[in-house]
Design an enzyme around this catalytic site. Structure first.
Site, PDB file in Angstrom:
ATOM      1  CE1 TYR B 280      -4.379   1.276   0.633  1.00 49.86           C
ATOM      2  CE2 TYR B 280      -3.041   3.098   1.401  1.00 49.86           C
ATOM      3  CZ  TYR B 280      -4.250   2.610   0.968  1.00 49.86           C
ATOM      4  OH  TYR B 280      -5.329   3.447   0.867  1.00 49.86           O
ATOM      5  CE1 TYR B 330      -5.254   6.699  -2.125  1.00 53.52           C
ATOM      6  CE2 TYR B 330      -7.265   7.902  -2.564  1.00 53.52           C
ATOM      7  CZ  TYR B 330      -6.363   7.390  -1.668  1.00 53.52           C
ATOM      8  OH  TYR B 330      -6.562   7.562  -0.328  1.00 53.52           O
TER       9      TYR B 330
END
Lengths: 135, 376
Positions: B280, B330
């Site tokens: 992440y 994103y």
């Protein structure tokens, strides 16, 4: 002051009121549990260590050490535009709790572990913000 | 069932799908999620009416999502619009499959933050430190990285290696939003947002949606493509300083280590077996913290580990082969899990990791999770 101050102000409520009343009087305080003695910040409706509701705002020394810092080059509120870049600090108080604030004055020699001390910035008639400077 | 390890290989990903990524002001979350769902249904060839489990994230209302897709599932889970929810959702879905709550689970995520001009700071996300101007996930990660620099001597040039490598990987992905190569000098010359972090340490903000379809390994054999197994997972929260959002005094090291150790033990693998890591990367420092917590290097040594393009496809540990949040899209972890599946299927073209057998996902966040995927 209050007519021109256009930065966010703390949302004062029954749980955190003691902190802001102390700050207005030039005292830094942390929430202190009367049952187990745990000191913590920000305000919590019960003690996170023992769950007691019997808490008070214990005045602390205002001394601490620098844990980290960040320089904001972007203003998320218009009121900060004139201050760019401004320095936010993470301070560990001598009494234990950690606190986010602003590092004011000359802090070119900032480094982790450096000594800092509280200063009080009266930004409106009702609100005084505890900030820090290099000690 | 009493031991977490018994959940090894009890769920498989059979279908993945995503929309294009970009700026789509004329479509809402339901429309984007429906496109991703249609794509995932086509990917595996399932009759969509077989789906009896639904997970939705960053989608306003689960009921409306079911209405749009014509689904009345037996089991539903709604997750808040936080980046750290993908790992939670996939692990919960795997557990629901293993325990019989559902036979086929569709997980849907949509984000319209680009077209709706989401700022991720200021009055959008009020906090107790607003009077000091401390706001935004980027500000918190900058404070963490400053601390890492102070404690371990990590440099911004080392941090740049993360953004440069992940942008390189995006260049190999024809669908990535940002593909133009960047250099360490580009990173060092980019403008500060929250120093020490610069523009190129920040993820993108774009619209899009992602869908994964999961089932049990036995049922997975009936579909178009080879299943990808969920072989290990683990988690650890860090909530006790939540008033400083997106920040951890220890860089989530204990949490990432705990989640990683659980996942490795369940899957029966170790970091040296991992062919690609999906980490992440809301901000570049998170990748460094992930590498340390998982044990790819010792704590404090990630700056040296990433030097010399180590995270590029072809490097010693390919990370975020699709371009991650920094350069692909994103999608808050969801697209990284899709990329893990595509790597294990061998569908990744120019960015394909050769002989890819084990791919790990990790989110170093207040809700830390790690998932280990293997070829079925």
């Amino acid at each position: 002051m209050s007519e021109t101050y256009n930065k966010p102000l703390p949302k004062i409520d029954p749980v955190n009121r003691g902190f802001w009343e102390n700050a207005k009087a030039g005292r830094l305080s942390v929430q202190t549990c009367k049952s187990c003695g745990d000191k913590h910040y920000p305000a919590s409706p019960v003690c996170p260590k023992c769950l007691s509701s019997d808490q008070e705002w214990g005045v602390v020394s205002g001394n601490g050490t620098l844990e980290s810092w960040v320089d904001f080059h972007r203003a998320y509120w218009d009121g900060f535009k004139e201050n760019l870049p401004y320095r936010v600090c993470l301070v560990r108080l001598a009494e234990g709790p950690i606190m986010v604030s602003n590092l004011v004055g000359n802090s070119d020699n900032a480094k982790m572990g450096a000594a800092v001390r509280v200063v009080f910035d009266k930004v409106t008639e009702n609100v005084t913000l505890p900030k820090f400077e290099m000690a | 069932m009493s031991e977490l390890a018994e959940l090894k290989n009890r769920a498989a990903v059979i279908g993945v799908g995503n929309t294009a990524y970009g700026n789509f002001p004329d479509v809402d979350e339901y429309g984007l999620a429906a496109q991703a769902f249609r794509s995932a249904v086509a990917d595996c060839g399932i009759d969509k009416n077989q789906i009896d489990g639904l997970v939705v994230c960053r989608i306003p209302y689960y009921g409306r999502m079911g209405e749009v897709l014509g689904l009345d599932p037996r089991w539903t889970l709604t997750l808040p619009p936080h980046g750290r929810m993908s790992g939670i959702g996939i692990i919960e879905a795997a557990t629901a499959l293993a325990t019989g709550h559902a036979k086929y689970v569709a997980l849907l995520y949509a984000n319209i933050g680009r077209s709706r001009r989401v700022n991720y700071g200021g009055d959008e996300s009020p906090g107790v430190w607003d009077p000091f101007g401390f706001t935004s996930p980027g500000g918190a990660h900058a404070m963490a990285f400053q601390r890492h620099m102070q404690m371990f001597g990590t440099t911004t040039r080392q941090l740049a290696e993360v953004s440069v490598a992940i942008r390189h990987n995006a260049g190999l992905n024809p669908d990535a939003v940002m593909r133009k190569p960047i250099t360490i000098e580009d990173h060092e010359n980019a403008r500060f947002i929250t120093a020490p972090l610069r523009l190129l340490d920040y993820c993108l903000i774009n619209d899009g949606a992602v869908c994964l379809i999961l089932t049990t390994p036995e049922r997975a054999k009936d579909f178009k493509k080879p299943p990808v197994l969920i072989s290990g997972f683990g988690g650890q929260e860090s909530f006790t300083r939540s008033s400083i959002p997106n920040f951890d005094m220890d860089f989530w090291y204990p949490a990432v280590k705990a989640a990683g150790d659980q996942a490795y033990a369940m899957a029966g693998v170790s970091p040296k077996d991992v062919d690609a890591l999906m980490a992440y990367d809301n901000f570049s420092p998170t990748v460094l913290f992930s590498l340390e917590g998982l044990g790819f290097c010792k704590q404090g040594e990630s700056g040296g580990f990433v030097e010399g393009g180590a995270l590029k496809v072809g490097g010693r540990l390919p990370v975020n082969t699709d371009g991650g949040h920094l350069s692909n899209s994103y999608m808050q972890g969801w697209a990284l899990n899709v990329e893990a599946v595509r790597q294990l299927r061998g569908e990744c073209g120019a960015r394909q990791v050769p002989d890819c057998e084990v791919v790990q996902y990790v989110q170093a966040t207040p809700c830390t999770r790690s998932i280990i995927y293997t070829r079925g």
